[in-house]
Design an enzyme around this catalytic site. Structure first.
Site, PDB file in Angstrom:
ATOM      1  N   SER A  24       0.855  -1.189   0.000  1.00  0.00           N
ATOM      2  CA  SER A  24       0.000   0.000   0.000  1.00  0.00           C
ATOM      3  C   SER A  24       0.888   1.235   0.000  1.00  0.00           C
ATOM      4  O   SER A  24       1.781   1.370   0.834  1.00  0.00           O
ATOM      5  CB  SER A  24      -0.896   0.007   1.235  1.00  0.00           C
ATOM      6  OG  SER A  24      -1.393   1.328   1.440  1.00  0.00           O
ATOM      7  N   ASP A  51      -5.166   2.994  -2.171  1.00  0.00           N
ATOM      8  CA  ASP A  51      -6.255   3.380  -1.276  1.00  0.00           C
ATOM      9  C   ASP A  51      -6.895   4.677  -1.756  1.00  0.00           C
ATOM     10  O   ASP A  51      -6.292   5.746  -1.658  1.00  0.00           O
ATOM     11  CB  ASP A  51      -5.710   3.562   0.145  1.00  0.00           C
ATOM     12  CG  ASP A  51      -5.319   2.236   0.765  1.00  0.00           C
ATOM     13  OD1 ASP A  51      -6.185   1.347   0.851  1.00  0.00           O
ATOM     14  OD2 ASP A  51      -4.146   2.081   1.157  1.00  0.00           O
ATOM     15  N   HIS A  82      -8.555  -0.163  -3.713  1.00  0.00           N
ATOM     16  CA  HIS A  82      -9.418  -0.272  -2.534  1.00  0.00           C
ATOM     17  C   HIS A  82     -10.204   1.035  -2.431  1.00  0.00           C
ATOM     18  O   HIS A  82      -9.636   2.074  -2.068  1.00  0.00           O
ATOM     19  CB  HIS A  82      -8.523  -0.504  -1.306  1.00  0.00           C
ATOM     20  CG  HIS A  82      -9.246  -0.584  -0.008  1.00  0.00           C
ATOM     21  ND1 HIS A  82      -8.599  -0.524   1.219  1.00  0.00           N
ATOM     22  CD2 HIS A  82     -10.559  -0.730   0.280  1.00  0.00           C
ATOM     23  CE1 HIS A  82      -9.487  -0.622   2.193  1.00  0.00           C
ATOM     24  NE2 HIS A  82     -10.689  -0.735   1.650  1.00  0.00           N
ATOM     25  N   MET A  84     -12.472   3.385  -0.780  1.00  0.00           N
ATOM     26  CA  MET A  84     -13.149   3.793   0.459  1.00  0.00           C
ATOM     27  C   MET A  84     -13.938   5.056   0.134  1.00  0.00           C
ATOM     28  O   MET A  84     -13.617   6.147   0.591  1.00  0.00           O
ATOM     29  CB  MET A  84     -12.104   4.034   1.553  1.00  0.00           C
ATOM     30  CG  MET A  84     -11.555   2.721   2.117  1.00  0.00           C
ATOM     31  SD  MET A  84      -9.985   2.960   2.972  1.00  0.00           S
ATOM     32  CE  MET A  84      -8.880   2.858   1.588  1.00  0.00           C
ATOM     33  N   MET A 153     -10.814  -5.662   6.877  1.00  0.00           N
ATOM     34  CA  MET A 153     -10.096  -4.513   7.465  1.00  0.00           C
ATOM     35  C   MET A 153      -9.796  -4.822   8.928  1.00  0.00           C
ATOM     36  O   MET A 153     -10.712  -5.070   9.716  1.00  0.00           O
ATOM     37  CB  MET A 153     -10.947  -3.242   7.421  1.00  0.00           C
ATOM     38  CG  MET A 153     -11.197  -2.658   6.053  1.00  0.00           C
ATOM     39  SD  MET A 153      -9.729  -2.129   5.157  1.00  0.00           S
ATOM     40  CE  MET A 153      -8.961  -1.001   6.291  1.00  0.00           C
ATOM     41  N   GLY A 158      -9.050   4.452   6.731  1.00  0.00           N
ATOM     42  CA  GLY A 158      -8.808   5.893   6.659  1.00  0.00           C
ATOM     43  C   GLY A 158      -7.350   6.280   6.776  1.00  0.00           C
ATOM     44  O   GLY A 158      -6.909   7.220   6.128  1.00  0.00           O
ATOM     45  N   PHE A 159      -6.600   5.549   7.577  1.00  0.00           N
ATOM     46  CA  PHE A 159      -5.214   5.967   7.827  1.00  0.00           C
ATOM     47  C   PHE A 159      -4.300   4.752   7.963  1.00  0.00           C
ATOM     48  O   PHE A 159      -4.732   3.708   8.450  1.00  0.00           O
ATOM     49  CB  PHE A 159      -5.134   6.792   9.119  1.00  0.00           C
ATOM     50  CG  PHE A 159      -5.970   8.041   9.046  1.00  0.00           C
ATOM     51  CD1 PHE A 159      -5.449   9.201   8.491  1.00  0.00           C
ATOM     52  CD2 PHE A 159      -7.285   8.032   9.479  1.00  0.00           C
ATOM     53  CE1 PHE A 159      -6.228  10.343   8.384  1.00  0.00           C
ATOM     54  CE2 PHE A 159      -8.075   9.167   9.383  1.00  0.00           C
ATOM     55  CZ  PHE A 159      -7.544  10.332   8.835  1.00  0.00           C
ATOM     56  N   GLY A 160      -3.047   4.950   7.557  1.00  0.00           N
ATOM     57  CA  GLY A 160      -2.038   3.925   7.786  1.00  0.00           C
ATOM     58  C   GLY A 160      -1.491   4.037   9.203  1.00  0.00           C
ATOM     59  O   GLY A 160      -1.807   4.992   9.928  1.00  0.00           O
ATOM     60  N   GLY A 161      -0.717   3.048   9.584  1.00  0.00           N
ATOM     61  CA  GLY A 161       0.020   3.130  10.836  1.00  0.00           C
ATOM     62  C   GLY A 161      -0.777   2.858  12.095  1.00  0.00           C
ATOM     63  O   GLY A 161      -0.313   3.146  13.195  1.00  0.00           O
ATOM     64  N   GLY A 193      -4.535  -3.609   7.086  1.00  0.00           N
ATOM     65  CA  GLY A 193      -4.454  -2.786   8.289  1.00  0.00           C
ATOM     66  C   GLY A 193      -3.607  -3.415   9.373  1.00  0.00           C
ATOM     67  O   GLY A 193      -3.911  -4.496   9.876  1.00  0.00           O
ATOM     68  N   GLY A 194      -2.501  -2.750   9.703  1.00  0.00           N
ATOM     69  CA  GLY A 194      -1.672  -3.213  10.817  1.00  0.00           C
ATOM     70  C   GLY A 194      -0.876  -4.465  10.529  1.00  0.00           C
ATOM     71  O   GLY A 194      -0.450  -5.165  11.450  1.00  0.00           O
ATOM     72  N   GLY A 214       1.341  -1.475   4.518  1.00  0.00           N
ATOM     73  CA  GLY A 214       1.556  -0.056   4.254  1.00  0.00           C
ATOM     74  C   GLY A 214       2.748   0.477   5.019  1.00  0.00           C
ATOM     75  O   GLY A 214       3.905   0.325   4.606  1.00  0.00           O
ATOM     76  N   SER A 215       2.475   1.081   6.168  1.00  0.00           N
ATOM     77  CA  SER A 215       3.525   1.822   6.876  1.00  0.00           C
ATOM     78  C   SER A 215       4.763   0.978   7.179  1.00  0.00           C
ATOM     79  O   SER A 215       5.871   1.518   7.227  1.00  0.00           O
ATOM     80  CB  SER A 215       2.955   2.419   8.162  1.00  0.00           C
ATOM     81  OG  SER A 215       2.313   1.426   8.923  1.00  0.00           O
TER      82      SER A 215
HETATM   83  C1  DX5 Z   1      -6.228   2.060   5.574  1.00  0.00           C
HETATM   84  C2  DX5 Z   1      -5.825   1.475   4.250  1.00  0.00           C
HETATM   85  C3  DX5 Z   1      -4.652   0.588   4.282  1.00  0.00           C
HETATM   86  C4  DX5 Z   1      -3.394   1.230   4.837  1.00  0.00           C
HETATM   87  C5  DX5 Z   1      -2.717   0.200   5.668  1.00  0.00           C
HETATM   88  O1  DX5 Z   1      -7.500   2.591   5.475  1.00  0.00           O
HETATM   89  O2  DX5 Z   1      -6.894   0.751   3.685  1.00  0.00           O
HETATM   90  O3  DX5 Z   1      -4.425  -0.015   3.036  1.00  0.00           O
HETATM   91  O4  DX5 Z   1      -2.485   1.652   3.861  1.00  0.00           O
HETATM   92  O5  DX5 Z   1      -1.640   0.783   6.308  1.00  0.00           O
HETATM   93  P1  DX5 Z   1      -0.883   0.039   7.497  1.00  0.00           P
HETATM   94  O6  DX5 Z   1      -0.231  -1.177   6.901  1.00  0.00           O
HETATM   95  O7  DX5 Z   1       0.059   1.049   7.966  1.00  0.00           O
HETATM   96  O8  DX5 Z   1      -1.918  -0.347   8.523  1.00  0.00           O
HETATM   97 ZN    ZN Z   2      -6.442  -0.369   1.858  1.00  0.00          ZN
END
Ligand code: DX5
Ligand code: ZN
Length: 353
Positions: A24, A51, A82, A84, A153, A158-161, A193-194, A214-215
């Site tokens: 991601s 995303d 993806h 959203m 999910m 909404g957010f990474g990390g 996610g995570g 992602g992160s």
């Molecule tokens: C969050 C996104 C994810 C995000 C995951 O809404 O759908 O794809 O990039 O990031 P991490 O791996 O940091 O949880």
């Molecule tokens: Zn995603």
């Protein structure tokens, strides 16, 4: 080093093992997305996960179909989109036209879902449904026959990390596999996610097919390739454990250090050994405390213990020659050497018997 004569194929390397990593780019440098997708490809990601957020379905904004289309030209990897967004139906043609390979929408939206899933499938792409942590998997039941992907999910979208919600994964991931049992092949459970090296083994043990990361890939100074390989390997190990009633089929202490070499030579050996089907992992020798740049420090070349005898017979002499070459290189003051990228694991038809 790329092997000479390697056929160029749009189907990229297929790593050994089962789990796939979708990178991601949400936490990459959004000012240079072309670089981000190229880097993820070079470092061995299996897919790119994009995303798309509309500031309405989730409290964040990212990019739209034009960005996806522009990125399509920058990588040969499949693009997993993806969405959203609250109104995917309104934009779906644009996303399909942008050249994504899979499109996943959310089951919580308030417009009809079925026409959008049908449009995705009619365009020959894989159609997915994703669900927020609080949404029960049963919400997907009515669309079962139209699904190629279930994206669980494991954070609030909404957010990474954010931190991985383990109980959500336990509740839904294996069950999602059941929900896709109508498809004999090609169905995928994605976990988003995570996902990182702490959670990958557990996710693999729940038989997830695609781990969205992602992160964990974009932290400054992180070796992305190593992270991807580690996450894939841990997910596969988790899967094997759960198949084997929790007993590791190859205990982890049965990994042996076959050689210790500087990176360029370690990767050369790795590529040669992997061509025979023996999986090889490279780790920084002496761990993270060693305060030397990656190009000059030593790396351990690790093999599964049961493969050691075969590897010794076949590569013992080669290894010794490389160890000598390393010694000579160090003695010469470690002159600059050509960059050797992490080898691409061979496809099954490329294995040398
Ligand atoms: C969050 C996104 C994810 C995000 C995951 O809404 O759908 O794809 O990039 O990031 P991490 O791996 O940091 O949880
Ligand atoms: Zn995603």
């Amino acid at each position: 080093m790329r092997r000479a004569g390697r056929p160029s194929s749009p189907v990229k390397e297929v790593p050994l093992g089962r789990a796939r990593v979708a990178a991601s780019i949400l936490d990459a440098d959004l000012g240079n997305l072309a670089h981000a997708v190229r880097r993820a490809e070079r470092e061995g990601a299996d897919r790119i996960h994009l995303d798309v957020m509309d500031g309405h379905f989730v409290p964040n904004l990212t990019f739209g179909a034009r960005t996806v289309k522009a990125l399509r030209k920058r990588t040969r990897l499949p693009l997993d989109v993806h969405l959203m967004i609250s109104e995917p139906g309104r934009y779906i043609d644009q996303f399909l036209d942008a050249g994504c390979d899979t499109v996943t929408i959310h089951v919580e939206i308030e417009e009809p879902i079925e026409p959008t899933l049908r449009a995705i499938r009619a365009a020959g792409r894989a159609a997915g449904l994703s669900l927020r942590p609080a949404t029960p998997l049963s919400a997907l039941e009515p669309y079962r026959a139209l699904l190629d992907i279930v994206m669980v999910m494991t954070v609030e979208p909404g957010f990474g990390g954010q931190s991985f919600l383990a109980e959500v994964a336990r509740d839904k991931v294996l069950a999602a596999r059941d929900l896709l049992s109508h498809k004999l092949h090609g169905a995928e459970v994605h976990v988003d996610g995570g996902v990182n090296r702490e959670t990958a083994e557990q996710i693999g043990g729940l038989a997830a097919d695609v781990l969205v990361v992602g992160s964990a890939l974009w932290a400054p100074g992180r070796n992305m390739g190593r992270e991807i390989r580690l996450i894939r390997a841990l997910a596969d190990e988790g899967y094997q454990y759960s198949l084997n009633d929790g007993v590791p089929p190859i205990p982890r202490d049965k990994v042996v250090t076959f050689a210790t070499l500087p990176r360029h030579l370690a990767r050369t050996l790795q590529a040669e050994v992997e061509r025979t089907g023996i999986p090889v992992m490279l780790f920084r020798s002496g761990g993270l405390e060693v305060d030397l740049p990656d190009e000059v420090r030593d790396w351990d070349v690790l093999l599964p213990g049961p493969s050691e005898a075969a590897a010794l017979e076949r590569f013992g002499a080669r290894r010794d020659a490389l160890v000598e070459e390393a010694a000579a290189w160090r003695l010469a003051g470690m002159p600059e050497v050509p960059y050797v990228p992490p080898p691409v694991p061979p496809r099954p038809d490329e294995l040398v018997p």
